[in-house]
Design an enzyme around this catalytic site. Structure first.
Site, PDB file in Angstrom:
ATOM      1  N   HIS A   1      -1.888  -6.534  11.610  1.00  0.00           N
ATOM      2  CA  HIS A   1      -1.650  -5.092  11.658  1.00  0.00           C
ATOM      3  C   HIS A   1      -0.254  -4.817  12.217  1.00  0.00           C
ATOM      4  O   HIS A   1      -0.053  -3.846  12.960  1.00  0.00           O
ATOM      5  CB  HIS A   1      -2.707  -4.416  12.538  1.00  0.00           C
ATOM      6  CG  HIS A   1      -4.099  -4.569  12.032  1.00  0.00           C
ATOM      7  ND1 HIS A   1      -5.216  -4.314  12.807  1.00  0.00           N
ATOM      8  CD2 HIS A   1      -4.566  -4.943  10.810  1.00  0.00           C
ATOM      9  CE1 HIS A   1      -6.308  -4.537  12.088  1.00  0.00           C
ATOM     10  NE2 HIS A   1      -5.935  -4.928  10.883  1.00  0.00           N
TER      11      HIS A   1
ATOM     12  N   SER B   1       0.821  -1.208   0.000  1.00  0.00           N
ATOM     13  CA  SER B   1       0.000   0.000   0.000  1.00  0.00           C
ATOM     14  C   SER B   1       0.856   1.259   0.000  1.00  0.00           C
ATOM     15  O   SER B   1       0.672   2.148  -0.838  1.00  0.00           O
ATOM     16  CB  SER B   1      -0.938  -0.010   1.209  1.00  0.00           C
ATOM     17  OG  SER B   1      -1.927  -1.000   1.064  1.00  0.00           O
ATOM     18  N   ALA B   2       1.795   1.370   0.930  1.00  0.00           N
ATOM     19  CA  ALA B   2       2.622   2.566   0.995  1.00  0.00           C
ATOM     20  C   ALA B   2       3.547   2.667  -0.212  1.00  0.00           C
ATOM     21  O   ALA B   2       3.713   3.741  -0.801  1.00  0.00           O
ATOM     22  CB  ALA B   2       3.440   2.569   2.285  1.00  0.00           C
TER      23      ALA B   2
ATOM     24  N   GLU C   1       9.036  -5.774  -6.354  1.00  0.00           N
ATOM     25  CA  GLU C   1       8.026  -6.483  -5.570  1.00  0.00           C
ATOM     26  C   GLU C   1       8.318  -7.971  -5.604  1.00  0.00           C
ATOM     27  O   GLU C   1       8.379  -8.580  -6.671  1.00  0.00           O
ATOM     28  CB  GLU C   1       6.628  -6.196  -6.127  1.00  0.00           C
ATOM     29  CG  GLU C   1       5.530  -7.095  -5.591  1.00  0.00           C
ATOM     30  CD  GLU C   1       5.438  -7.103  -4.075  1.00  0.00           C
ATOM     31  OE1 GLU C   1       5.359  -8.206  -3.491  1.00  0.00           O
ATOM     32  OE2 GLU C   1       5.458  -6.006  -3.461  1.00  0.00           O
TER      33      GLU C   1
END
Length: 546
Positions: free
Chosen positions: A471, A15-16, A35
């Site tokens: 998380h 995401s970041a 990636e």
């Protein structure tokens, strides 16, 4: 070794990382994204109800060490092995956290991260279905909407929370974060709206961006104390990507500290243990590991739920999804959510209590991965999440090989107050479910919850059944003290040309799921990077390689 040169090399397309790369490329920079996972061009990424498939097949499944506070439980820590990272395999629950979370970061020395400073970035990232206002954005890359799966249990839970004394909130990402309301999701008409799609292929389309999947970073290359590139493996060969300006680590709270240590940045003792030449003694690398703890409770339902779907129901679900982008195929894990403070004097909610209009059976398999299957009986479940745990763990190296996963040490209930707080939240969930609005829809709890009678029973259940929430954060902590890994501008302290921009930089967890906060970090990092870079000519090019 073959080599290429770019303005920026971004390690990790989560995401970041997707936000950083997309913003930099849109501004005219030449950017390479490395990636390690595969492409996100998959239907099980786009359709929210397909989450169990992509979660199982595109997951790193990091195996943690036995947790002595949970009877030696060995649990796998999930992370997205895919372009988009956790943003491609999560439940799409969109919550920013509380203003006090970011003000707390700033009070700890992280200048520029207070809520007033980051609110414009939250607004910039989103297109909120309710339209722009003081708190919400109206034209950003990420589309955010209310959960589009109507069910009588959801309305009943919200009403029951009100009967238990909790206020309602029309928008927990707006002016009133506390209270109970319908869950918000990063979806557009039931389709996942995530950074790798919206920033890399949307914002940066036609720009000079190269996205290289299946590329495992091995180490950062330094000249003296300046990072100049990244060595990585792709298609069985070792390559070097050089950065004219900077290298940005966006590999997540597990892999970013691992890559720093493999590159000689970390505790001197840890580096020496694995024979790694030190570049910078930074003892905070890998420390401060945090994750939210969660405990789920289940009730039998007296109304139809998603646990039993007839063929006609499946056909209707497909039609509802295709025509309106709603229904079971657009379903995420939670449909309603309460943000609660056990003490009104707390600066932010310390518990998240979330309702699901179905029930599951969750077991931990021999590989440590959670095995989630629908319960055979109609049911509801309520998940209580501890938002601000005191427990801290550590990421360390297992070996000096980039191919080996790191060691994860984290005792969920090392602090007795964490367990007590989670159990208090679970008790509050039971109190809500016992309210008049909810009782006609339920007929007792599932086992083993139904057999719990005493505080000791509930404590034993929590030690067996509580889970992490994926998380994980904090392992390259931002700050100004000696144990901080990055400064408030995300530069690795003691080095040049190297920043970290992902959940690992969080000093403390936000009050809720972390994906929106990770997108914020990408937005903030892109501003910091562009602020110090002169404008360059744009070379139109976008390549996605496998």
């Amino acid at each position: 070794m073959t080599g290429e040169t770019f303005d920026y090399v971004v390690v990790g397309g989560g995401s970041a990382g997707s936000v950083v790369a997309g913003r930099l490329a849109a501004a005219g920079a030449e950017v390479l994204v490395l990636e390690a996972g595969g492409t996100d061009r998959r239907p099980d990424v786009l359709v929210p109800a397909a989450l169990p498939v992509v979660y199982r097949t595109r997951n790193w499944r990091y195996r943690a060490e036995p947790d002595p506070s949970r009877e030696g439980t060995v649990e796998a820590w999930p992370a997205g092995r895919i372009l988009g990272g956790g943003g491609s395999i999560n439940a799409t629950v969109f919550i920013r956290g509380h203003a006090a979370d970011y003000d707390g970061w700033a009070e700890g020395g992280c200048t520029g991260w207070d809520h007033a400073s980051v609110l414009p970035l939250f607004r910039r990232m989103e297109t909120w279905e309710g339209g722009a206002d003081r708190y919400r954005g109206g034209d950003g890359p990420i589309h955010v909407a209310f959960q589009r799966t109507p069910h009588p249990g959801t309305d009943a839970f919200i009403a029951a929370a009100g009967q238990a004394g909790h206020p309602q909130t029309a928008d927990y990402n707006g002016a009133q974060p506390d209270g109970v309301g319908v869950v918000q999701v990063n979806q557009r008409r039931g389709v996942r709206s995530h950074p790798s799609r919206r920033y890399l292929r949307g914002l940066a389309r036609g720009r000079n961006l190269t996205v290289r999947t299946g590329a495992l970073a091995g180490r950062i290359i330094f000249e003296g104390e300046r990072a100049i590139g990244v060595e990585y493996r792709h298609r069985s060969a070792v390559h070097v990507a050089r950065a004219r300006w900077e290298v940005i680590l966006c590999a997540g709270a597990i892999e970013s500290p691992k890559l720093l240590m493999l590159s000689g940045v970390g505790s001197a003792d840890e580096l020496a243990r694995h024979g790694i030449r030190p570049v910078c003694d930074s003892p905070g690398v890998g420390a401060n590991l945090q994750d939210h703890a969660a405990l789920t409770q289940r009730w039998h339902a007296t109304v139809p739920t998603l646990n039993k779907v007839r063929p006609i129901d499946a056909l209707r679900a497909v039609a509802d999804y295709v025509i309106a982008g709603r229904g079971p195929l657009a379903t995420t894990v939670w449909q309603a959510m309460l943000l609660h403070r056990t003490d009104p004097g707390l600066p932010a909610p310390n518990l998240q209590i979330a309702f699901s209009s179905f029930a599951v059976v969750n077991t931990i398999g021999p590989d440590g991965l959670q095995n989630v299957a629908p319960a055979k009986n109609q049911g509801f479940m309520v998940t209580t999440v501890l938002l601000h745990p005191r427990a801290r763990g550590r990421i360390s190296l297992r070996s000096s090989s980039p191919a080996d996963p790191p060691r994860i040490d984290h005792a969920m209930f090392a602090d007795a107050d964490d367990l007590a707080e989670l159990l208090a939240g679970a008790a509050e969930a039971r109190r809500i479910m016992a309210q008049p609005a909810m009782t006609p829809l339920t007929s007792g709890m599932f086992e083993p919850e139904a057999s719990c009678r005493t505080d000791g029973d509930w404590e034993r259940l929590a030690r067996r059944a509580a889970t992490h929430t994926a998380h994980h954060s904090g392992t390259c902590r931002m700050g100004v003290d000696d144990l901080a890994v990055v400064d408030p501008e995300l530069r690795v302290r003691g080095l040049a040309g190297l920043r970290v921009a992902d959940a690992s930089i969080m000093p403390a967890l936000p009050s809720g799921n972390t994906n929106a906060a990770a997108i914020l970090i990408g937005e903030k990092a892109s501003d910091l990077l562009l602020a110090g870079r002169p404008a360059d000519a744009v070379i139109p090019k976008i390549v996605e390689e496998v």
